[in-house]
Design an enzyme around this catalytic site. Structure first.
Site, PDB file in Angstrom:
ATOM      1  N   ASP A   1      -0.690   5.435   1.227  1.00  0.00           N
ATOM      2  CA  ASP A   1      -1.611   4.766   0.319  1.00  0.00           C
ATOM      3  C   ASP A   1      -2.921   5.451   0.939  1.00  0.00           C
ATOM      4  OD1 ASP A   1      -3.298   3.621  -1.153  1.00  0.00           O
ATOM      5  OD2 ASP A   1      -2.763   1.503  -0.655  1.00  0.00           O
ATOM      6  N   HIS A   2      -3.345   6.511   0.247  1.00  0.00           N
ATOM      7  CA  HIS A   2      -4.426   7.210   0.930  1.00  0.00           C
ATOM      8  C   HIS A   2      -5.695   7.254  -0.380  1.00  0.00           C
ATOM      9  CE1 HIS A   2      -3.790   9.258   4.970  1.00  0.00           C
ATOM     10  NE2 HIS A   2      -2.816   8.346   4.779  1.00  0.00           N
TER      11      HIS A   2
ATOM     12  N   GLU B   1      -7.010   3.092   8.997  1.00  0.00           N
ATOM     13  CA  GLU B   1      -7.555   4.043   9.556  1.00  0.00           C
ATOM     14  C   GLU B   1      -9.100   3.968   8.685  1.00  0.00           C
ATOM     15  OE1 GLU B   1      -4.611   5.063   8.047  1.00  0.00           O
ATOM     16  OE2 GLU B   1      -3.410   5.217   9.837  1.00  0.00           O
TER      17      GLU B   1
ATOM     18  N   THR C   1       7.173   4.027  13.932  1.00  0.00           N
ATOM     19  CA  THR C   1       7.568   5.682  13.868  1.00  0.00           C
ATOM     20  C   THR C   1       8.573   5.880  14.782  1.00  0.00           C
ATOM     21  OG1 THR C   1       5.553   6.066  14.837  1.00  0.00           O
ATOM     22  CG2 THR C   1       5.472   5.950  12.712  1.00  0.00           C
TER      23      THR C   1
END
Length: 322
Positions: free
Chosen positions: A37-38, A105, A188
């Site tokens: 989702d950027h 971020e 991750t």
């Protein structure tokens, strides 16, 4: 059993092409999809950034497998609006959507112009947002003033169950903190001993028995050098330190800093191979830690080749083993 999923990377492909990729992945035997989702890609070289939430509705209608998204409340998305988006997908596709939340971020969230707080404040916003969203999903009228503000919000989308919130963590400290309030953990892939420490931190913080999801970055090509170069070309920008990656605001800065990432760093962070059996063994090791889903992200651009090869030679063997 561990489900093996496909990563839908909006940074790397336009949304219409990505829709075709997830349909192909489902046909090949992948059992779930995780969407990024950027609003901006990591690098100008990637060059794409479709809107995940409208794409999710189309992609879920075009397939039958579960879909999830990694997203951030409190900045681009007010928590009430994010709760509404989740409830809408839950209503249209019951039991097929899973939500993962992180602290975010700057690359994506700074665009709303409210400033970019430090990690402790972002964690506070994340936890408050999760609390608000759960209350809205229970049908409450919510007023809240803290790191986020909500004024008499109510959702008119009845849900029979409150959706799970899977918290994202890249460090042991964040994983431990998530264990006390999140319904699960997404992290991750990394060396097995380090991954065990992340899981143990989550469980010791209160996450024992809760859901575990893993995103595993890899680069497959029949030619090893092309697999390595493809990973370096597309994914080195994401391999900066967590602190730095969370603070950079533009793709230009990621390109500049990404040029300092070595090929050796890529090899250590991305599973690069031309050997499908090596991937089989690697995924089995990861699955042994108890993940309900392992989302495989082939970070190079050769997606059709990856889907075909894994669909024919990796997924069937792993289905028997897992």
């Amino acid at each position: 059993m561990t489900q093996l999923g496909y990563q839908a990377s909006h940074e790397q492909f336009p949304p219409d092409v990505l829709l075709q990729k997830v349909q192909k992945a489902e046909e090949a035997g992948f059992e779930a999809v995780l969407s990024s989702d950027h609003i901006q890609p990591w690098s100008e070289n990637q060059g794409n950034s479709g809107f995940a939430w409208s794409w999710l509705g189309a992609a879920m209608q075009a397939t039958r497998i579960p879909f999830g998204v990694v997203t951030v409340p409190g900045y681009r998305y007010h928590s009430a609006i994010l709760a509404q988006a989740v409830a809408t997908l839950e209503t249209m596709f019951p039991g097929r959507f899973f939500l993962t939340l992180g602290s975010g971020e700057a690359l994506n969230e700074h665009v709303v112009g409210t400033g970019w707080p430090d990690k402790s404040m972002r964690n506070e916003t994340l936890k408050e947002s999760a609390k608000v969203m759960r209350r809205l999903w229970r049908g409450e009228t919510v007023t809240h003033h803290g790191s986020i503000s909500v004024d008499q919000a109510k959702l008119y989308i009845p849900l029979s169950d409150v959706p799970d919130i899977i918290g994202a963590a890249l460090s042991e400290s964040t994983a431990h903190w998530l264990g006390s309030w999140a319904d699960g953990l997404i992290t991750t892939a990394r060396p097995l001993d380090d991954l065990k420490k992340i899981i143990e931190a989550f469980q010791s913080g209160g996450g024992e028995g809760k859901r575990l999801i893993l995103k595993a970055d890899l680069s497959y090509h029949p030619d090893y050098e092309q697999a390595l170069q493809g990973a370096y070309d597309q994914w080195r920008f994401t391999l900066l330190s967590n602190t730095l990656a969370e603070e950079l605001k533009t793709t230009e800065l990621f390109d500049e800093m990404g040029d300092q990432v070595s090929m050796e760093t890529v090899k250590k962070s991305v599973k690069v191979s031309d050997d499908l059996q090596e991937f089989n063994e690697w995924i089995r090791e990861l699955a042994s830690l108890g993940f309900e889903k392992i989302i495989l992200h082939n970070v190079n651009r050769e997606q059709d080749q990856f889907i075909d090869a894994f669909g024919a030679h990796v997924l069937p063997e792993l289905e028997r083993a897992l």
